[in-house]
Motif scaffolding. Structure first.
Motif, PDB file in Angstrom:
ATOM      1  N   GLY A  31       0.814  -1.209   0.000  1.00 53.01           N
ATOM      2  CA  GLY A  31       0.000   0.000   0.000  1.00 53.01           C
ATOM      3  C   GLY A  31       0.848   1.260   0.000  1.00 53.01           C
ATOM      4  N   ASP A  32       1.940   1.255   0.755  1.00 54.14           N
ATOM      5  CA  ASP A  32       2.841   2.412   0.771  1.00 54.14           C
ATOM      6  C   ASP A  32       3.469   2.644  -0.603  1.00 54.14           C
ATOM      7  N   THR A  33       3.825   1.569  -1.293  1.00 52.93           N
ATOM      8  CA  THR A  33       4.402   1.742  -2.635  1.00 52.93           C
ATOM      9  C   THR A  33       3.377   2.334  -3.597  1.00 52.93           C
ATOM     10  N   LEU A  34       2.115   1.939  -3.433  1.00 50.59           N
ATOM     11  CA  LEU A  34       1.056   2.452  -4.308  1.00 50.59           C
ATOM     12  C   LEU A  34       0.795   3.927  -4.037  1.00 50.59           C
ATOM     13  N   CYS A  35       0.769   4.311  -2.762  1.00 52.98           N
ATOM     14  CA  CYS A  35       0.605   5.731  -2.427  1.00 52.98           C
ATOM     15  C   CYS A  35       1.742   6.560  -3.015  1.00 52.98           C
ATOM     16  N   ALA A  36       2.949   6.014  -2.971  1.00 48.69           N
ATOM     17  CA  ALA A  36       4.104   6.731  -3.518  1.00 48.69           C
ATOM     18  C   ALA A  36       4.019   6.890  -5.024  1.00 48.69           C
TER      19      ALA A  36
ATOM     20  N   GLU B  96     -12.469  13.005   5.661  1.00 39.23           N
ATOM     21  CA  GLU B  96     -12.476  11.594   6.062  1.00 39.23           C
ATOM     22  C   GLU B  96     -11.130  11.201   6.676  1.00 39.23           C
ATOM     23  N   ALA B  97     -10.057  11.689   6.066  1.00 43.70           N
ATOM     24  CA  ALA B  97      -8.722  11.387   6.591  1.00 43.70           C
ATOM     25  C   ALA B  97      -8.571  11.930   8.006  1.00 43.70           C
TER      26      ALA B  97
ATOM     27  N   HIS C 140      -4.195   1.617   9.535  1.00 43.34           N
ATOM     28  CA  HIS C 140      -4.976   2.849   9.645  1.00 43.34           C
ATOM     29  C   HIS C 140      -4.191   4.027   9.081  1.00 43.34           C
ATOM     30  N   ARG C 141      -2.892   4.062   9.365  1.00 44.04           N
ATOM     31  CA  ARG C 141      -2.049   5.119   8.805  1.00 44.04           C
ATOM     32  C   ARG C 141      -2.077   5.080   7.286  1.00 44.04           C
ATOM     33  N   LEU C 142      -2.036   3.861   6.713  1.00 46.90           N
ATOM     34  CA  LEU C 142      -2.131   3.713   5.266  1.00 46.90           C
ATOM     35  C   LEU C 142      -3.478   4.226   4.758  1.00 46.90           C
ATOM     36  N   LEU C 143      -4.551   3.899   5.474  1.00 49.90           N
ATOM     37  CA  LEU C 143      -5.884   4.369   5.083  1.00 49.90           C
ATOM     38  C   LEU C 143      -5.939   5.891   5.083  1.00 49.90           C
ATOM     39  N   ILE C 144      -5.410   6.512   6.121  1.00 54.00           N
ATOM     40  CA  ILE C 144      -5.427   7.976   6.215  1.00 54.00           C
ATOM     41  C   ILE C 144      -4.665   8.596   5.045  1.00 54.00           C
ATOM     42  N   HIS C 145      -3.485   8.040   4.755  1.00 55.83           N
ATOM     43  CA  HIS C 145      -2.667   8.553   3.647  1.00 55.83           C
ATOM     44  C   HIS C 145      -3.404   8.404   2.321  1.00 55.83           C
ATOM     45  N   SER C 146      -4.058   7.258   2.120  1.00 53.00           N
ATOM     46  CA  SER C 146      -4.764   7.022   0.859  1.00 53.00           C
ATOM     47  C   SER C 146      -5.958   7.965   0.701  1.00 53.00           C
ATOM     48  N   LEU C 147      -6.640   8.280   1.798  1.00 47.89           N
ATOM     49  CA  LEU C 147      -7.779   9.204   1.734  1.00 47.89           C
ATOM     50  C   LEU C 147      -7.310  10.621   1.420  1.00 47.89           C
ATOM     51  N   SER C 148      -6.238  11.054   2.090  1.00 49.56           N
ATOM     52  CA  SER C 148      -5.697  12.391   1.808  1.00 49.56           C
ATOM     53  C   SER C 148      -5.240  12.496   0.365  1.00 49.56           C
TER      54      SER C 148
ATOM     55  N   GLU D 194      -6.228   2.277  -0.605  1.00 45.44           N
ATOM     56  CA  GLU D 194      -7.377   2.308   0.308  1.00 45.44           C
ATOM     57  C   GLU D 194      -8.046   0.939   0.380  1.00 45.44           C
ATOM     58  N   THR D 195      -8.174   0.273  -0.761  1.00 46.87           N
ATOM     59  CA  THR D 195      -8.780  -1.056  -0.797  1.00 46.87           C
ATOM     60  C   THR D 195      -7.989  -2.037   0.061  1.00 46.87           C
ATOM     61  N   ILE D 196      -6.665  -1.976  -0.043  1.00 37.82           N
ATOM     62  CA  ILE D 196      -5.808  -2.858   0.766  1.00 37.82           C
ATOM     63  C   ILE D 196      -6.025  -2.583   2.252  1.00 37.82           C
ATOM     64  N   ALA D 197      -6.036  -1.307   2.624  1.00 39.59           N
ATOM     65  CA  ALA D 197      -6.181  -0.952   4.040  1.00 39.59           C
ATOM     66  C   ALA D 197      -7.532  -1.404   4.583  1.00 39.59           C
ATOM     67  N   ARG D 198      -8.598  -1.075   3.884  1.00 36.11           N
ATOM     68  CA  ARG D 198      -9.931  -1.417   4.379  1.00 36.11           C
ATOM     69  C   ARG D 198     -10.147  -2.936   4.382  1.00 36.11           C
ATOM     70  N   GLY D 199      -9.590  -3.620   3.403  1.00 33.26           N
ATOM     71  CA  GLY D 199      -9.806  -5.058   3.304  1.00 33.26           C
ATOM     72  C   GLY D 199      -9.099  -5.858   4.374  1.00 33.26           C
ATOM     73  N   ASN D 200      -8.043  -5.286   4.960  1.00 33.51           N
ATOM     74  CA  ASN D 200      -7.234  -6.046   5.922  1.00 33.51           C
ATOM     75  C   ASN D 200      -7.318  -5.535   7.354  1.00 33.51           C
ATOM     76  N   LEU D 201      -7.903  -4.364   7.562  1.00 34.52           N
ATOM     77  CA  LEU D 201      -8.036  -3.848   8.918  1.00 34.52           C
ATOM     78  C   LEU D 201      -8.818  -4.782   9.851  1.00 34.52           C
ATOM     79  N   PRO D 202      -9.886  -5.435   9.377  1.00 34.51           N
ATOM     80  CA  PRO D 202     -10.656  -6.280  10.300  1.00 34.51           C
ATOM     81  C   PRO D 202      -9.852  -7.421  10.934  1.00 34.51           C
TER      82      PRO D 202
END
Length: 274
Positions: free
Chosen positions: A155-160, A202-203, A187-195, A168-176
């Motif tokens: 997810g970090d590589t994708l944000c970069a 939302e972030a 959650h940090r990945l989710l926040i970064h992806s939303l921003s 965001e899909t990776i973060a939400r799919g694996n948080l549970p």
């Protein structure tokens, strides 16, 4: 030293005193005492690179190198050990079976350094290689924690690369299924992806959840994420407050050359110019 320990040592396993050094290095990293952790690991390397034992017992040197490089990278000195990480990964390819988890961990650590060095495409390749290999290790050892780390890294590589929706899909799919620090990092990945998608409100809401304490290597991440969202929403005063909190958190554990320190200074400069 027991007979079993002597037998294991004779067959190439790390000596008990080296295992104690690795245990020390591990706990020093968890405490954010990165320079001490690296020094502890490098003392083992130096001891094994004398005239006795290196070829006979290479795993000891590999483990020590792993701890030394992970400590340096977490501190923010990844560029200085990137070549060492690459050489380590090449040597660890000799491992097989469940022992390959050390190789996969080393590959992930290199991937995060590659992200910091502005090479996210190479880092993405590394993360995907690790995920593929983990599917072959499931029947040999427990891999879920390493898998979640690999997914966070991906997810970090994708944000970069500005591919925020997939992150965001990776973060939400694996948080549970994530727990404690792994959940916080997702959650940090989710926040970064939303921003990254411009969904700053939302972030900001996500950043205000209650999180377990972050590991020292993640110091300042959540404060910086909040500051970025607040700045984008035009709430300059609050953004500056959180940015300065992020800087103080970074300065407690991280080297001045750590990329996050530069990100905070850049944000403060943008806030001052607004």
């Amino acid at each position: 030293m027991s007979a079993a320990a002597w037998t294991a040592w004779a067959k190439g396993a790390a000596a008990p005193w080296h295992e104690a050094a690795f245990d020390d290095a591990y706990h020093l990293v968890r405490e954010g005492r990165y320079e001490e952790a690296e020094a502890r690991a490098r003392a083992v390397i130096a001891a094994r690179q004398g005239m006795w034992g290196r070829d006979r017992r290479p795993v000891t040197v590999w483990q020590a190198t792993y701890y030394a490089t992970i400590a340096a990278a977490a501190h923010g000195r990844g560029a200085a050990v990137l070549a060492e990480q690459e050489a380590l990964v090449e040597e660890l390819e000799q491992l097989d079976g469940a022992n390959r988890d050390l190789l996969l961990s080393a590959r992930l650590n290199r991937a995060w350094v590659l992200i910091d060095e502005g090479r996210p495409v190479e880092a993405e390749v590394e993360a995907r290689v690790v995920l593929r290999e983990l599917t072959r290790l499931r029947h040999l050892t427990e891999v879920w924690q390493l898998e979640l780390s690999a997914l966070t890294c991906l997810g970090d590589t994708l944000c970069a690369q500005d591919e925020y929706e997939e992150a965001e899909t990776i973060a939400r799919g694996n948080l549970p299924r994530a727990e404690k620090q792994l959940a916080t990092l997702l959650h940090r990945l989710l926040i970064h992806s939303l921003s990254g998608q411009g969904r700053h409100a939302e972030a900001l809401a996500e950043s205000r959840r209650t999180f377990p304490e972050l590991p020292p290597y993640a110091s300042g991440e959540l404060e910086l994420a909040r500051a970025v969202a607040l700045h984008a929403l035009g709430r300059t005063g609050e953004a500056e407050t959180d940015a300065r909190r992020a800087l103080a958190a970074c300065e407690r554990y991280l080297h001045p050359a750590h990329p996050r320190v530069g990100e905070v200074h850049a944000l403060l400069a943008r806030i001052a110019a607004a």
